[in-house]
Design an enzyme around this catalytic site. Structure first.
Site, short mmCIF file in Angstrom:
data_model
loop_
_atom_site.label_atom_id
_atom_site.label_comp_id
_atom_site.label_asym_id
_atom_site.label_seq_id
_atom_site.Cartn_x
_atom_site.Cartn_y
_atom_site.Cartn_z
N GLU A 1 -1.04 4.41 -7.09
CA GLU A 1 0.40 4.56 -7.35
C GLU A 1 1.22 4.81 -6.08
O GLU A 1 2.24 4.13 -5.86
CB GLU A 1 0.63 5.68 -8.37
CG GLU A 1 0.23 5.23 -9.77
CD GLU A 1 -0.06 6.36 -10.73
OE1 GLU A 1 0.27 7.52 -10.41
OE2 GLU A 1 -0.62 6.08 -11.81
N ASP B 1 3.05 0.24 -14.53
CA ASP B 1 2.82 1.63 -14.13
C ASP B 1 2.49 2.39 -15.41
O ASP B 1 3.37 2.68 -16.22
CB ASP B 1 4.08 2.20 -13.47
CG ASP B 1 3.99 3.71 -13.25
OD1 ASP B 1 2.89 4.29 -13.44
OD2 ASP B 1 5.03 4.32 -12.91
N LYS C 1 -3.96 10.08 -20.16
CA LYS C 1 -4.32 9.70 -18.79
C LYS C 1 -5.11 10.79 -18.08
O LYS C 1 -5.95 10.51 -17.24
CB LYS C 1 -3.05 9.36 -18.02
CG LYS C 1 -3.28 8.82 -16.63
CD LYS C 1 -1.97 8.28 -16.07
CE LYS C 1 -2.03 8.02 -14.60
NZ LYS C 1 -0.72 7.55 -14.11
N ASP D 1 4.53 12.10 -4.45
CA ASP D 1 4.63 11.57 -5.81
C ASP D 1 4.31 12.67 -6.83
O ASP D 1 3.15 13.01 -7.06
CB ASP D 1 3.65 10.39 -5.95
CG ASP D 1 3.65 9.77 -7.35
OD1 ASP D 1 4.37 10.28 -8.25
OD2 ASP D 1 2.93 8.78 -7.56
N1 LIG Z 1 16.23 14.43 -14.16
C1 LIG Z 1 15.02 15.01 -14.19
N2 LIG Z 1 14.86 16.31 -13.84
C2 LIG Z 1 13.65 16.89 -13.89
N3 LIG Z 1 12.52 16.27 -14.29
C3 LIG Z 1 12.64 14.98 -14.66
C4 LIG Z 1 13.88 14.28 -14.63
N4 LIG Z 1 13.66 13.01 -15.04
C5 LIG Z 1 12.35 12.92 -15.32
N5 LIG Z 1 11.73 14.09 -15.11
C6 LIG Z 1 10.32 14.42 -15.33
O1 LIG Z 1 9.53 13.46 -14.66
C7 LIG Z 1 8.31 13.32 -15.36
C8 LIG Z 1 8.04 11.87 -15.57
O2 LIG Z 1 7.97 11.24 -14.34
P1 LIG Z 1 7.24 9.85 -14.16
O3 LIG Z 1 7.72 8.90 -15.18
O4 LIG Z 1 7.35 9.47 -12.74
O5 LIG Z 1 5.76 10.36 -14.44
P2 LIG Z 1 4.50 9.59 -15.03
O6 LIG Z 1 4.44 8.26 -14.39
O7 LIG Z 1 4.53 9.68 -16.50
O8 LIG Z 1 3.32 10.51 -14.57
P3 LIG Z 1 2.15 10.29 -13.53
O9 LIG Z 1 2.70 9.45 -12.43
O10 LIG Z 1 1.89 11.69 -13.16
O11 LIG Z 1 1.05 9.65 -14.28
C9 LIG Z 1 8.44 14.06 -16.67
O12 LIG Z 1 7.78 15.30 -16.59
C10 LIG Z 1 9.94 14.25 -16.78
O13 LIG Z 1 10.26 15.40 -17.52
MG LIG Z 2 3.85 7.76 -12.39
#
Ligand SMILES: Nc1ncnc2c1ncn2[C@@H]1O[C@H](COP(=O)(O)OP(=O)(O)OP(=O)(O)O)[C@@H](O)[C@H]1O
Ligand SMILES: [Mg+2]
Length: 499
Positions: free
Chosen positions: A146, A6, A67, A168
């Site tokens: 995704e 991912d 990205k 998502d």
């Molecule tokens: N406990 C939490 N409370 C609020 N926000 C959170 C928490 N844990 C993670 N996040 C937020 O979730 C986001 C990351 O999520 P995730 O890893 O699913 O996204 P990603 O895969 O990087 O992004 P995308 O799927 O959009 O490409 C970040 O903005 C992070 O600050």
């Molecule tokens: Mg993601």
């Protein structure tokens, strides 16, 4: 064993499925999630937490959020020698780091991967993702959307069946997908989203709030200084996460040899976030509309993406759907688990050991061509492959020459759903020479196809003479040429691995 990746906007994760069928997130140096960021320290690129820790120290050598720029010619970084890096090369550095981590766990030299992408990634962004893997020395066996991967992870590991809405909200992107999960497989009904809406934007709100408060206390503008801004971003992301647990927190900012304290309540944060949340609601309603499904026909909502941990998200989903969303999977790991499950089913299919569950996805935007309206003489976009068509698909349409003895035909492929030319992405493909002597209104037949990997292909036929006029792929001016990919591959190989 094909590896599931991912590749997130802000955080990435790697997973595999073991012999016994159990999926596992592979922990790396940064833990279960690796920040999708790179720091160029002059000798070797650092990835993940080690890089993130350098953001506030040397912001100019720090690269994040590429990205959002995949499939564009954006210069993501230029080093001290003037060498410029495109988003594909930054993603390649991250992918290599993730794959190396998986290989260490597996003790193999695996090169095959399944990589996830947002559902509404267009052709250029998908191609860029595959190129990034190629530069990293990897082979993408399948790009998978995704939310589809997340739905599959729920379906397989949680034995979920029915019609589901996958909500998502990640770090950088928002996707909504409606999916039917049954015994035979997974069928996506409709999908939609916003490529620039995610946790990062919620961080921005807190950053502006803190900056204004520091200003009111007589402090400097934190956005004027790269290092202060990077520290502010880090502190605000952390504060945002605390507000998921607590109803009040404070953010301490060191600037001008002073300490500024800003306190924020969850209510205040939710009030400032209301417009962002409202946009996710509108998109969810739109996708349900396109699917022709009411909330009452949705059996459950699956929350995916770290930002769905914010209590306001579950509350909104509950208000809209009338029931509590599912929260029995880890929202920031479920996409990687889904990627690994798909990787395992591709491996099994190759070995002929297990019947594969079918996965049917859909197109995330319409594809068409530009034609002249006979009555008004105005150009408009004629959609040939409608949005939400099941992939792979092939559609045909017939258009007519406007004048007798028309000599040329400009052939364009468009991406988008609107009839208005200005609202869609237009790719000029070719100017075709028509055979001499065609009468006015001579039929021209266009066939457009969309394959499992999201590659688009068109055939044009002169019906009058039953002669093919050509066979085309979508031009990709914003993607790297194969020579550029080859050169970047060599360059990355010469960059030492961190270790
Ligand atoms: N406990 C939490 N409370 C609020 N926000 C959170 C928490 N844990 C993670 N996040 C937020 O979730 C986001 C990351 O999520 P995730 O890893 O699913 O996204 P990603 O895969 O990087 O992004 P995308 O799927 O959009 O490409 C970040 O903005 C992070 O600050
Ligand atoms: Mg993601």
């Amino acid at each position: 064993m094909t590896i599931g990746i991912d590749l997130g906007t802000t955080y990435s994760a790697v997973a595999v499925v073991h012999e016994d069928g159990a999926p596992e997130i592979l922990e790396g140096e940064s833990g279960r999630l690796t920040p999708s960021v790179v720091f160029f320290d002059g000798i070797q690129p650092l990835v993940g937490l080690a890089a993130k820790n350098m953001a506030a120290v040397a912001p100019d050598s720090y690269v994040e959020l590429v990205k959002r720029r995949m499939g564009t010619r954006y210069v993501a970084h230029s080093d001290e020698n003037g060498k410029e890096y495109v988003p594909e090369e930054i993603s390649a550095i991250i992918l290599r780091h993730l794959a190396d981590n998986a290989r260490r766990h597996l003790g193999t030299d695996e090169k095959d991967v399944v990589v996830t992408v947002p559902a509404y990634f267009d052709d250029a962004a998908r191609t860029a993702t595959k190129d990034a893997a190629k530069i990293a020395g990897l082979h993408v066996r399948r790009l998978i959307n995704e939310p589809t991967a997340a739905g599959i992870a729920y379906g397989i590991t949680k034995n979920t069946k029915g019609t589901y809405l996958v909500f998502d909200l990640g770090g950088g992107t928002f996707d909504v997908t409606i999916m039917k999960v049954g015994d035979e497989g997974f069928e996506v009904v409709a999908t939609g989203g916003n490529r620039a809406l995610g946790g990062f934007d919620f961080d921005n709100l807190l950053m502006s709030h803190v900056n204004a408060d520091v200003g009111a206390q007589g402090g400097p503008d934190l956005f004027d200084d790269g290092a202060l801004q990077a520290a502010l971003r880090r502190d605000c992301e952390e504060a945002k996460r605390r507000l998921t647990q607590l109803t009040r927190t404070s953010i301490n900012t060191a600037a001008d040899n002073r300490l500024f304290r800003t306190s924020v309540t969850r209510d205040e944060f939710e009030a400032m976030s209301a417009p962002l949340l409202r946009r996710t609601e509108d998109i969810a309603e739109e996708v349900l509309d396109e699917a022709g499904i009411a909330w009452s026909a949705v059996d459950g909502t699956l929350l995916v993406g770290g930002s769905t941990r914010m209590p306001m998200v579950a509350a909104m989903v509950e208000r809209l759907s009338g029931s509590k969303p599912r929260s029995d999977a880890n929202p920031d790991e479920v996409v990687a688990i889904g990627a690994a499950l798909i990787a395992a089913s591709l491996d099994a299919e190759q070995e002929g050991t297990r019947p594969q569950r079918t996965i049917r996805d859909v197109t995330s935007h319409g594809m068409g061509t530009i034609v002249q309206d006979a009555a008004t003489q105005q150009p408009y976009n004629a959609v040939i492959i409608p949005k939400n068509s099941t992939i792979p698909c092939e559609f045909q349409d017939t258009f007519y020459t406007l004048i007798a003895r028309q000599e040329h035909l400009d052939f364009e492929i468009t991406e988008g759903d609107s009839a208005v030319v200005a609202d869609v992405e237009v790719h000029h493909v070719d100017t075709l020479r028509l055979p001499p002597g065609l009468p006015e209104g001579a039929p021209i037949h266009i066939t457009m196809a969309y394959d499992v990997d999201g590659t688009i292909h068109a055939d044009i036929l002169d019906v009058t003479n039953n002669r093919p006029l050509g066979d085309f792929h979508l031009p990709r001016p914003n993607n790297m040429s194969s020579e550029e990919v080859a050169a970047a591959t060599v360059r990355l190989r010469s960059m030492p691995e961190e270790e």
